[in-house]
Design a protein around this motif. Structure first.
Motif, short mmCIF file in Angstrom:
data_model
loop_
_atom_site.label_atom_id
_atom_site.label_comp_id
_atom_site.label_asym_id
_atom_site.label_seq_id
_atom_site.Cartn_x
_atom_site.Cartn_y
_atom_site.Cartn_z
N GLU A 179 0.81 -1.22 0.00
CA GLU A 179 0.00 0.00 0.00
C GLU A 179 0.84 1.27 0.00
O GLU A 179 0.29 2.37 -0.09
N ASP A 180 2.15 1.14 0.09
CA ASP A 180 3.03 2.30 -0.07
C ASP A 180 3.33 2.58 -1.54
O ASP A 180 3.98 3.60 -1.85
N THR A 181 2.87 1.72 -2.41
CA THR A 181 3.07 1.93 -3.85
C THR A 181 2.42 3.25 -4.26
O THR A 181 1.23 3.47 -4.02
N ALA A 182 3.21 4.12 -4.87
CA ALA A 182 2.72 5.46 -5.22
C ALA A 182 3.81 6.20 -5.99
O ALA A 182 4.97 5.77 -6.02
N VAL A 183 3.41 7.30 -6.57
CA VAL A 183 4.38 8.28 -7.06
C VAL A 183 4.65 9.23 -5.91
O VAL A 183 3.71 9.81 -5.34
N TYR A 184 5.91 9.39 -5.56
CA TYR A 184 6.32 10.25 -4.46
C TYR A 184 6.88 11.56 -5.01
O TYR A 184 7.69 11.56 -5.95
N TYR A 185 6.43 12.65 -4.40
CA TYR A 185 6.82 13.98 -4.84
C TYR A 185 7.48 14.72 -3.68
O TYR A 185 6.97 14.69 -2.54
N CYS A 186 8.57 15.42 -3.97
CA CYS A 186 9.09 16.32 -2.95
C CYS A 186 8.51 17.71 -3.18
O CYS A 186 8.11 18.06 -4.30
N ASN A 187 8.47 18.47 -2.12
CA ASN A 187 7.81 19.78 -2.13
C ASN A 187 8.59 20.71 -1.22
O ASN A 187 9.06 20.30 -0.15
N SER A 188 8.73 21.94 -1.65
CA SER A 188 9.31 22.96 -0.78
C SER A 188 8.27 24.06 -0.61
O SER A 188 7.60 24.46 -1.57
N ARG A 189 8.15 24.54 0.61
CA ARG A 189 7.17 25.60 0.88
C ARG A 189 7.85 26.67 1.70
O ARG A 189 8.25 26.46 2.85
N GLY A 190 8.00 27.84 1.09
CA GLY A 190 8.58 29.00 1.76
C GLY A 190 7.83 30.22 1.27
O GLY A 190 6.61 30.29 1.39
N ARG A 191 8.56 31.16 0.67
CA ARG A 191 7.86 32.29 0.05
C ARG A 191 7.01 31.80 -1.11
O ARG A 191 5.96 32.37 -1.41
N SER A 192 7.48 30.78 -1.78
CA SER A 192 6.73 30.14 -2.87
C SER A 192 6.75 28.63 -2.64
O SER A 192 7.49 28.13 -1.79
N THR A 193 5.94 27.94 -3.42
CA THR A 193 5.85 26.49 -3.33
C THR A 193 6.36 25.87 -4.63
O THR A 193 5.97 26.32 -5.73
N TYR A 194 7.21 24.85 -4.49
CA TYR A 194 7.76 24.17 -5.66
C TYR A 194 7.60 22.67 -5.48
O TYR A 194 7.61 22.16 -4.35
N TRP A 195 7.51 21.98 -6.61
CA TRP A 195 7.35 20.53 -6.63
C TRP A 195 8.44 19.87 -7.46
O TRP A 195 8.87 20.42 -8.47
N GLY A 196 8.84 18.69 -7.02
CA GLY A 196 9.69 17.85 -7.83
C GLY A 196 8.86 17.10 -8.86
O GLY A 196 7.62 17.16 -8.86
N GLN A 197 9.53 16.34 -9.70
CA GLN A 197 8.86 15.71 -10.84
C GLN A 197 8.18 14.40 -10.48
O GLN A 197 7.46 13.87 -11.31
N GLY A 198 8.39 13.88 -9.28
CA GLY A 198 7.77 12.60 -8.91
C GLY A 198 8.67 11.43 -9.23
O GLY A 198 9.32 11.39 -10.27
N THR A 199 8.69 10.50 -8.31
CA THR A 199 9.46 9.27 -8.51
C THR A 199 8.59 8.09 -8.08
O THR A 199 7.96 8.13 -7.01
N LEU A 200 8.52 7.08 -8.91
CA LEU A 200 7.60 5.96 -8.68
C LEU A 200 8.23 4.94 -7.74
O LEU A 200 9.35 4.47 -7.96
N VAL A 201 7.47 4.59 -6.72
CA VAL A 201 7.84 3.51 -5.80
C VAL A 201 6.82 2.40 -5.95
O VAL A 201 5.62 2.63 -5.78
#
Length: 113
Positions: free
Chosen positions: A87-109
């Motif tokens: 059930e941990d199978t998913a696309v995992y995304y990193c995220n940064s939240r400061g003055r703005s919010t940014y996302w990574g491209q996702g990595t499949l687990v």
């Protein structure tokens, strides 16, 4: 701005993986860094976060199995995932939240035997 995520792959139940996410220093040093995931057919959910001040928290279902950590000199946030379950199978995304919010491209687990 792009966050560079890596480390996904196929692992058997009970196995481990470590995800990495590199951010620009100007963003990393001022941001809460998080990992999200999106499982098949589900909405994206917050898995873990780590603030600049050192606060860390986890999704209940991963507590005791996943560990988030920051390597400040490398501007990198990690997600160590142990005792993985299907059930941990998913696309995992990193995220940064400061003055703005940014996302990574996702990595499949994928956790499967």
């Amino acid at each position: 701005v792009q966050l560079q995520a890596s480390g996904g792959g196929l692992v058997q139940p009970g196995g481990s993986l470590r995800l990495s996410c590199v951010a620009p220093e100007s963003i990393f040093s001022l941001s809460t860094m998080s990992w999200y995931r999106q499982r098949p057919g589900a909405q994206r959910e917050l898995v873990a976060f780590s603030t600049v001040g050192g606060t860390i928290d986890y999704l209940t279902s991963v507590k005791g199995r996943f560990t988030i950590s920051r390597d400040n000199p490398k501007n990198t946030v990690y997600l160590q995932m142990d005792s993985l379950k299907p059930e941990d199978t998913a696309v995992y995304y990193c995220n940064s939240r400061g003055r703005s919010t940014y996302w990574g491209q996702g990595t499949l687990v994928t956790v499967s035997s």
